[in-house]
Design an enzyme around this catalytic site. Structure first.
Site, PDB file in Angstrom:
ATOM      1  N   ALA A   1       0.827  -1.202   0.000  1.00  0.00           N
ATOM      2  CA  ALA A   1       0.000   0.000   0.000  1.00  0.00           C
ATOM      3  C   ALA A   1       0.862   1.253   0.000  1.00  0.00           C
ATOM      4  O   ALA A   1       2.036   1.236   0.383  1.00  0.00           O
ATOM      5  CB  ALA A   1      -0.917  -0.005   1.217  1.00  0.00           C
TER       6      ALA A   1
ATOM      7  N   ARG B   1       5.314   5.188   1.665  1.00  0.00           N
ATOM      8  CA  ARG B   1       5.649   6.564   2.038  1.00  0.00           C
ATOM      9  C   ARG B   1       6.087   6.716   3.486  1.00  0.00           C
ATOM     10  O   ARG B   1       6.953   7.533   3.783  1.00  0.00           O
ATOM     11  CB  ARG B   1       4.447   7.484   1.777  1.00  0.00           C
ATOM     12  CG  ARG B   1       4.103   7.720   0.339  1.00  0.00           C
ATOM     13  CD  ARG B   1       3.027   8.766   0.191  1.00  0.00           C
ATOM     14  NE  ARG B   1       1.786   8.395   0.861  1.00  0.00           N
ATOM     15  CZ  ARG B   1       1.348   8.933   1.990  1.00  0.00           C
ATOM     16  NH1 ARG B   1       2.044   9.888   2.593  1.00  0.00           N
ATOM     17  NH2 ARG B   1       0.208   8.546   2.526  1.00  0.00           N
TER      18      ARG B   1
ATOM     19  N   HIS C   1      -8.237  -7.584   6.399  1.00  0.00           N
ATOM     20  CA  HIS C   1      -7.460  -7.572   7.639  1.00  0.00           C
ATOM     21  C   HIS C   1      -7.664  -8.835   8.458  1.00  0.00           C
ATOM     22  O   HIS C   1      -6.705  -9.504   8.850  1.00  0.00           O
ATOM     23  CB  HIS C   1      -7.824  -6.352   8.488  1.00  0.00           C
ATOM     24  CG  HIS C   1      -7.226  -5.081   7.999  1.00  0.00           C
ATOM     25  ND1 HIS C   1      -7.348  -3.886   8.683  1.00  0.00           N
ATOM     26  CD2 HIS C   1      -6.491  -4.795   6.901  1.00  0.00           C
ATOM     27  CE1 HIS C   1      -6.726  -2.930   8.023  1.00  0.00           C
ATOM     28  NE2 HIS C   1      -6.213  -3.455   6.930  1.00  0.00           N
TER      29      HIS C   1
ATOM     30  N   LYS D   1      -4.981   0.504  10.687  1.00  0.00           N
ATOM     31  CA  LYS D   1      -6.313   0.718  11.248  1.00  0.00           C
ATOM     32  C   LYS D   1      -7.354   0.694  10.137  1.00  0.00           C
ATOM     33  O   LYS D   1      -7.033   0.971   8.979  1.00  0.00           O
ATOM     34  CB  LYS D   1      -6.343   2.036  12.021  1.00  0.00           C
ATOM     35  CG  LYS D   1      -5.845   3.266  11.224  1.00  0.00           C
ATOM     36  CD  LYS D   1      -6.835   3.719  10.204  1.00  0.00           C
ATOM     37  CE  LYS D   1      -6.262   4.654   9.203  1.00  0.00           C
ATOM     38  NZ  LYS D   1      -7.162   4.846   8.034  1.00  0.00           N
TER      39      LYS D   1
ATOM     40  N   ASP E   1     -12.397   4.877   7.159  1.00  0.00           N
ATOM     41  CA  ASP E   1     -11.034   5.282   6.825  1.00  0.00           C
ATOM     42  C   ASP E   1     -10.614   6.541   7.581  1.00  0.00           C
ATOM     43  O   ASP E   1      -9.547   6.584   8.192  1.00  0.00           O
ATOM     44  CB  ASP E   1     -10.920   5.518   5.319  1.00  0.00           C
ATOM     45  CG  ASP E   1      -9.476   5.472   4.837  1.00  0.00           C
ATOM     46  OD1 ASP E   1      -8.564   5.569   5.675  1.00  0.00           O
ATOM     47  OD2 ASP E   1      -9.253   5.330   3.631  1.00  0.00           O
TER      48      ASP E   1
END
Length: 331
Positions: free
Chosen positions: A18, A23, A84, A102, A182
């Protein structure tokens, strides 16, 4: 945090390539002296190779190889939400510690089951709400305790972003897309962190896209047992904002950049009273490194993460309550 000097570096595998891993999380792991990244998996072998070219380790096309890898001690999972639970369970069954993005799962019962499974296996399972590990929030708590704004009267928080490109995963209902799970979790967790966890849901409004069947934005009203309201806004059809403000009997305290600070940024806390304005400039801090450090320390010291697990479950319960009471406005 206590300092840690493990006798052996913790060998990490990564399941999912992801953007957040590229990043923020993997660069933090790369600089941690207690971690070796030894395996990275993607559904796309070429993407896995792109990651291992930068961060090291062996690339795999498919997740199971990392879950079962004999040289992997712990797994980081930045997969879409609806994947998940499956991969947390597979990794725990394979004897791996798990750091997962999360939210941990899509519901209270599932998160509780996974945490119970981790405890039964003697393994660490931690949900990566990384902003909790930034020192600015401890500074805010201290200012509140010291009476900087008097008695607390209200909390406001917002996490909003501009629209994403068509096809973005957040627009896909079947993999846990939408703005509430999200982005909405951040203001809720911040309210728990600063007002206490015994919060009630007083109301909510969701703007839900009719064609996509995902929540695009919304507002939530929570309250503490003392009647302190928490007014929360989230969404992905706004200008960018991630902040919170606390109103008190004698003043107001504002945090302009609450959830996604770069590690080089020095936070500024603003305190306003009737005859006083003050800016408190704090030291820069690396919240991703802090979350990773907490995870590694728990693995090394075998310390139970009771506070973190209680926070995960109490937030999951609040999120489910919000979903039950929310009025959906179809757009």
């Amino acid at each position: 945090m206590t300092s840690y000097q493990p006798a052996q570096r913790l060998r990490f595998g990564v399941i999912g390539c992801a953007d957040i891993a590229w990043r923020r999380t993997l660069p933090a792991m790369e600089t941690d002296p207690a971690i070796d990244v030894v395996a990275i998996a993607s559904r796309d072998g070429d993407r896995a190779r792109t990651f291992t070219d930068r961060f090291g380790g062996t690339p795999y096309a498919g997740y199971q190889a990392v879950a079962e890898h004999e040289d992997v001690d712990a797994v980081y999972i930045p997969l879409p939400l609806m994947l998940h639970a499956e991969w947390i369970e597979r990794c725990l069954d394979a004897g791996k510690h798990v750091l997962v993005e999360k939210p941990m799962s899509d519901g209270y019962k599932e998160s509780a089951r996974l945490l119970d499974l981790a405890r039964e296996r003697g393994l660490v399972l931690l949900e990566n709400y990384m902003f909790l590990y930034h020192s600015q929030h401890a500074a805010v708590r201290k200012l509140l305790a010291d009476g900087a704004i008097g008695d607390l009267r209200g909390f406001h928080s917002a996490f909003t972003i501009p629209p994403k490109p068509p096809g973005d995963i957040r627009y896909q209902a079947d993999v846990g897309g939408g703005a509430f799970l999200d982005f909405g979790g951040y203001p809720i967790r911040a309210a728990q962190h600063l007002l206490g966890r015994d919060l009630s849901v007083e109301g909510a409004v969701f703007r839900r896209d009719r064609a996509l069947d995902v929540v695009m934005s919304g507002s939530v009203l929570l309250a503490s047992p003392e009647g302190v309201p928490a007014q929360l806004t989230f969404g992905m059809e706004h200008s960018y904002q991630n902040s919170y403000a606390l109103s008190g009997s004698t003043g107001r305290l504002t945090v302009d950049w609450a959830f996604t600070l770069p590690e080089t940024h020095r936070p500024v806390l603003r305190i306003e009273r009737q005859d006083h304005r003050e800016e408190v400039v704090l030291a820069a801090d690396h919240q991703f490194a802090g979350a990773i450090r907490a995870f590694v320390e728990a693995v090394v010291t075998k310390a139970p993460l009771r506070e973190e697990h209680d926070g995960t479950l109490e937030q999951a319960a609040l999120i489910e309550q919000v979903q039950r009471v929310a009025r959906n406005v179809w757009i």
